[in-house]
Design an enzyme around this catalytic site. Structure first.
Site, mmCIF file in Angstrom:
data_model
loop_
_atom_site.group_PDB
_atom_site.id
_atom_site.type_symbol
_atom_site.label_atom_id
_atom_site.label_comp_id
_atom_site.label_asym_id
_atom_site.label_seq_id
_atom_site.Cartn_x
_atom_site.Cartn_y
_atom_site.Cartn_z
ATOM 1 N N LYS A 48 23.715 -20.356 5.710
ATOM 2 C CA LYS A 48 22.542 -19.874 4.949
ATOM 3 C C LYS A 48 22.056 -18.513 5.473
ATOM 4 O O LYS A 48 21.903 -17.567 4.714
ATOM 5 C CB LYS A 48 21.393 -20.895 5.071
ATOM 6 N N ASN A 49 21.835 -18.444 6.782
ATOM 7 C CA ASN A 49 21.200 -17.236 7.306
ATOM 8 C C ASN A 49 22.139 -16.033 7.342
ATOM 9 O O ASN A 49 21.688 -14.898 7.520
ATOM 10 C CB ASN A 49 20.597 -17.502 8.691
ATOM 11 N N CYS A 91 4.151 -18.316 8.843
ATOM 12 C CA CYS A 91 4.575 -19.646 8.414
ATOM 13 C C CYS A 91 4.352 -20.620 9.558
ATOM 14 O O CYS A 91 3.910 -20.224 10.623
ATOM 15 C CB CYS A 91 6.007 -19.649 7.919
ATOM 16 N N ARG A 97 5.023 -14.414 12.944
ATOM 17 C CA ARG A 97 6.130 -13.683 12.322
ATOM 18 C C ARG A 97 5.752 -12.279 11.806
ATOM 19 O O ARG A 97 5.710 -12.030 10.602
ATOM 20 C CB ARG A 97 6.784 -14.534 11.235
ATOM 21 N N PRO A 98 5.524 -11.369 12.744
ATOM 22 C CA PRO A 98 5.176 -9.995 12.370
ATOM 23 C C PRO A 98 6.377 -9.230 11.786
ATOM 24 O O PRO A 98 7.505 -9.708 11.822
ATOM 25 C CB PRO A 98 4.753 -9.365 13.695
ATOM 26 N N ILE A 99 6.102 -8.007 11.252
ATOM 27 C CA ILE A 99 7.186 -7.183 10.699
ATOM 28 C C ILE A 99 7.247 -5.807 11.364
ATOM 29 O O ILE A 99 7.865 -4.888 10.846
ATOM 30 C CB ILE A 99 7.053 -7.015 9.161
ATOM 31 N N ASP A 100 6.574 -5.680 12.523
ATOM 32 C CA ASP A 100 6.501 -4.359 13.166
ATOM 33 C C ASP A 100 7.877 -3.772 13.484
ATOM 34 O O ASP A 100 8.084 -2.564 13.375
ATOM 35 C CB ASP A 100 5.639 -4.442 14.436
ATOM 36 N N ASP A 115 16.515 -22.430 16.362
ATOM 37 C CA ASP A 115 16.718 -23.244 15.159
ATOM 38 C C ASP A 115 17.329 -24.618 15.464
ATOM 39 O O ASP A 115 17.516 -25.427 14.552
ATOM 40 C CB ASP A 115 17.606 -22.500 14.146
ATOM 41 N N ARG A 139 15.989 -26.402 1.487
ATOM 42 C CA ARG A 139 16.095 -24.954 1.679
ATOM 43 C C ARG A 139 17.316 -24.616 2.527
ATOM 44 O O ARG A 139 17.846 -23.508 2.415
ATOM 45 C CB ARG A 139 14.859 -24.426 2.420
HETATM 46 C C1 EPZ Z 1 15.851 -15.329 11.554
HETATM 47 O O1 EPZ Z 1 14.491 -15.055 11.239
HETATM 48 C C2 EPZ Z 1 16.194 -16.627 10.854
HETATM 49 N N1 EPZ Z 1 15.961 -16.491 9.433
HETATM 50 C C3 EPZ Z 1 15.373 -17.769 11.424
HETATM 51 O O2 EPZ Z 1 15.863 -18.964 10.845
HETATM 52 C C4 EPZ Z 1 15.561 -17.844 12.939
HETATM 53 O O3 EPZ Z 1 14.703 -18.827 13.470
HETATM 54 C C5 EPZ Z 1 15.254 -16.493 13.582
HETATM 55 O O4 EPZ Z 1 16.041 -15.453 12.952
HETATM 56 C C6 EPZ Z 1 15.533 -16.465 15.067
HETATM 57 O O5 EPZ Z 1 16.878 -16.757 15.314
HETATM 58 C C7 EPZ Z 1 16.869 -15.920 8.656
HETATM 59 O O6 EPZ Z 1 17.894 -15.450 9.087
HETATM 60 C C8 EPZ Z 1 16.603 -15.907 7.202
HETATM 61 P P1 EPZ Z 1 13.454 -12.731 14.188
HETATM 62 P P2 EPZ Z 1 13.862 -13.635 11.593
HETATM 63 O O7 EPZ Z 1 12.938 -11.487 13.557
HETATM 64 O O8 EPZ Z 1 14.905 -12.605 11.570
HETATM 65 C C9 EPZ Z 1 9.579 -11.570 16.621
HETATM 66 C C10 EPZ Z 1 15.675 -21.144 9.953
HETATM 67 O O9 EPZ Z 1 15.169 -22.240 10.265
HETATM 68 N N2 EPZ Z 1 9.459 -10.428 15.710
HETATM 69 O O10 EPZ Z 1 14.777 -12.673 14.847
HETATM 70 O O11 EPZ Z 1 12.683 -13.460 10.742
HETATM 71 C C11 EPZ Z 1 9.380 -12.906 15.931
HETATM 72 O O12 EPZ Z 1 8.012 -13.213 15.770
HETATM 73 C C12 EPZ Z 1 14.968 -19.867 10.244
HETATM 74 O O13 EPZ Z 1 16.765 -21.036 9.346
HETATM 75 C C13 EPZ Z 1 8.563 -9.450 15.998
HETATM 76 O O14 EPZ Z 1 7.855 -9.491 17.009
HETATM 77 O O15 EPZ Z 1 13.441 -13.875 13.082
HETATM 78 C C14 EPZ Z 1 10.106 -13.835 16.866
HETATM 79 O O16 EPZ Z 1 9.303 -14.123 17.969
HETATM 80 C C15 EPZ Z 1 13.553 -19.925 10.518
HETATM 81 N N3 EPZ Z 1 8.457 -8.374 15.132
HETATM 82 C C16 EPZ Z 1 11.293 -12.984 17.333
HETATM 83 O O17 EPZ Z 1 10.909 -11.632 17.082
HETATM 84 C C17 EPZ Z 1 9.238 -8.281 14.013
HETATM 85 O O18 EPZ Z 1 9.108 -7.288 13.291
HETATM 86 C C18 EPZ Z 1 12.590 -13.269 16.605
HETATM 87 O O19 EPZ Z 1 12.375 -13.291 15.198
HETATM 88 C C19 EPZ Z 1 10.170 -9.294 13.736
HETATM 89 C C20 EPZ Z 1 10.261 -10.362 14.610
#
Ligand code: EPZ
Length: 419
Positions: free
Chosen positions: A22-23, A115, A120-123, A306, A398
Site C-alpha cells: 500500500k505505502n 490523526c 503529523r506536521p508538514i514542515d 507500523d 484501508r
Molecule cells: C508514512 O507516513 C506512512 N504512510 C505511515 O504509514 C508510516 O507510519 C510512516 O511513514 C512512518 O514509517 C504512507 O506511506 C502513506 P513520516 P508519513 O513523514 O510519511 C514527523 C500506515 O499505518 N514529520 O515518515 O506521513 C512525523 O510527525 C501509516 O500505513 C515531521 O516532523 O510519515 C513523524 O514523527 C500510518 N514533519 C516522523 O516525522 C513532517 O513534515 C515520520 O513521519 C513530516 C513528518
C-alpha cells in the site's frame, strides 16, 4: 458500516499470501502525474486507500482504468487543486504536491490534518519543496504553492523524529523535473522510497541512492510512461509473522520480503520464534514458550512504527514484562485501552507502554481506532478465548486486502456483519 466477528482460539495453519505494498503504491500512483505517457502498474492492492488515490488522480484530470491485474493511468494532468474531501481522508494523497509542482508549476493541496496516531506536521515537505525554488503559503487549510522554475539544490531533510517518508517522496517527485542536481541528505530509507526511486528511474528519471540517506537526482526535461510491478507489503507481511507467533502456529507467509523485515525477524528470533526464509516466502514456527522483549521503533531499517501495535498484541500474551517506545509517533498508543478490554495488562507511563504479559486474553467488543491498531485487535481476537467484535473495520479495509478471506484460509473463524 461493518464489524468483524472473530471466534478466537482456533488453531491456525497453512499458507497466507501478502498483497502488493500500500505505502509504496500511493506515491507511485502520484508519480504518474509526472508524465503524459501511459503507466501500467501491476499487483496494486485493492484497498480503500489505493481507490482514494485513483479518485484523486481522476479529479486532477488523469484517466484511470482498473482491472484485477493492473491499474492503467493515462492522459495529462489538467487541474492543480487536490480537494480537502480526498486529501483529508488519507495522508498519502499529500504526495501529489511534488508532482503537481513539477508538471504544472503550481499546486493547491489540502493540508492532510492530524490523526489518531499523532500530530503529523508538514514542515519537512514545505522545507523540501521551498528549497527547490517554490513559493508556498498556507491559506484556509490549503497549501498554495507555485514556481517559475524548479531548481536543484542540496538540502537536509531530517526532522525531530528522524527522516520523513512522504516528504522525501514529495521532494524526489519535484526534483526529477527540476533544473540541475538535487541532493537530499537525511532522506528516508524505507523500502517504499526505494520503490518510488525505481519507478521514477523506469520513467526516465536520473536518480541514485534511493533507499539510502543520500539521494542524488539530476533533473530531466520529460518523463515517459512505464510498466511496473509493485512488490509485497512489508507491514502486512510483518503483521502475519506476528500473528503466527501469537497463535503459536506454523504458517508460511507467501511473498514476504525477508530483507525488508530484518528488525522484526531479529526481535522474533530473540524471543524464541523460529523464522526462516523459504525462497520468496517466510516460514514462522513456534515450538517453545516465548520470552518478552522490549522494542523501540525507529525509521527503517529500525523496528517499524507500523508494526508496534501488532507487536504489543504479541507481548500482551507473552508472560513477563516488556516495554514499548515509539520514537516515530510517540503518541501512537490508542490500542492500549482496547487491548486492556480483552484482559491485557498494559499501562502507559510518559512515552512508553509497559506490558505485563498474561496467559490468556478474552473476547470483547472493541473499537478500531486506526489501521495498525485494528490489526493488533485482530491478532488479539484470534488468540482470545470467546468472541471478539471489532467495530469500525473500515480502518482495516484501508490497508489489508481481503483480510477476512486470507485469515479464513489458515483456519481462522472470522466474518463480517453490518453494524
Ligand atoms: C508514512 O507516513 C506512512 N504512510 C505511515 O504509514 C508510516 O507510519 C510512516 O511513514 C512512518 O514509517 C504512507 O506511506 C502513506 P513520516 P508519513 O513523514 O510519511 C514527523 C500506515 O499505518 N514529520 O515518515 O506521513 C512525523 O510527525 C501509516 O500505513 C515531521 O516532523 O510519515 C513523524 O514523527 C500510518 N514533519 C516522523 O516525522 C513532517 O513534515 C515520520 O513521519 C513530516 C513528518
Amino acid at each position: 458500516m461493518e464489524k468483524f466477528i472473530i471466534e478466537g482460539g482456533k488453531p491456525l495453519k497453512g499458507e497466507i499470501k501478502v498483497s502488493g505494498s500500500k505505502n509504496a503504491t500511493l506515491p507511485i500512483l502520484a508519480a504518474t502525474l509526472l508524465t503524459d505517457g501511459i503507466c501500467e502498474i501491476r499487483n496494486v492492492p485493492r484497498l480503500r486507500d489505493t481507490m482514494t488515490m485513483c479518485k484523486l488522480l481522476r479529479s486532477l484530470g488523469k484517466t484511470v482504468e482498473m482491472t484485477p491485474q493492473k491499474v492503467t493511468i493515462s492522459g495529462s494532468v489538467k487541474n492543480h487543486i487536490a480537494d480537502y474531501k480526498l486529501v483529508s481522508t488519507m495522508r498519502g494523497s499529500f504526495c501529489v504536491l511534488g508532482p503537481l509542482l513539477a508538471k504544472l508549476g503550481k499546486a493547491k493541496v489540502s493540508m492532510p490534518g492530524g490523526c489518531v496516531i499523532g500530530v503529523r506536521p508538514i514542515d519537512l515537505h514545505m522545507k523540501g519543496i521551498m528549497s527547490l525554488g517554490v513559493k508556498a503559503d498556507i491559506d484556509a487549510g490549503y497549501v498554495l504553492a507555485q514556481t517559475n522554475k524548479l531548481k536543484g539544490t542540496q538540502m537536509y531533510l531530517g526532522g525531530t523524529f528522524g527522516s520523513s517518508v512522504l516528504a522525501t517522496a514529495n521532494v524526489m517527485m519535484a526534483a526529477v523535473l527540476a533544473h540541475g542536481e538535487t541532493v537530499i541528505e537525511s532522506a528516508a530509507c524505507e523500502p517504499e522510497v526505494e520503490d518510488l526511486g525505481n519507478f521514477l528511474s523506469a520513467m526516465g528519471a536520473k536518480i541514485q541512492g534511493h533507499g539510502t540517506p543520500r539521494i542524488v537526482i539530476n533533473g530531466v526535461r520529460k518523463l515517459n510512461g512505464t510498466s511496473y510491478k509493485m512488490g509485497s507489503d512489508r507491514i502486512e507481511a510483518g503483521t502475519f509473522l506476528l500473528l503466527a507467533a501469537a497463535a503459536k502456529s506454523d504458517i508460511l507467509v507467501k511473498e514476504a520480503n525477508y530483507t525488508h523485515l530484518l528488525a522484526l525477524i531479529d526481535k522474533l528470533h530473540s524471543i524464541g520464534v523460529e523464522v526462516t526464509r523459504d525462497g520468496s516466502d517466510v516460514r514462522v514456527k513456534v515450538k517453545k514458550t516465548l520470552r518478552p522483549a522490549n522494542i523501540v521503533t525507529h525509521p527503517h531499517p529500525g523496528f517499524p512504527t507500523d508494526l508496534q501495535a501488532q507487536y504489543m498484541a504479541l507481548m500482551a500474551i507473552t508472560p513477563g514484562v516488556s516495554i514499548i517506545t515509539d520514537r516515530v509517533f510517540p503518541d501512537r498508543f490508542m490500542h492500549i485501552a482496547e487491548l486492556n478490554r480483552m484482559g491485557a495488562q498494559i499501562r502507559r507511563d510518559a512515552g512508553v507502554a509497559i506490558i505485563e504479559g498474561v496467559k490468556q486474553l478474552y473476547g470483547a467488543p472493541v473499537m478500531a481506532s486506526d489501521l495498525r491498531a485494528s490489526a493488533a485487535l485482530v491478532i488479539a481476537g484470534l488468540v482470545s478465548r470467546g468472541k471478539t467484535e471489532i467495530h469500525r473495520i473500515y480502518h482495516l479495509d484501508r490497508g489489508y486486502e481481503d483480510l477476512d478471506g486470507k485469515l479464513s484460509g489458515i483456519g481462522a473463524k472470522v466474518y463480517r456483519e453490518k453494524e
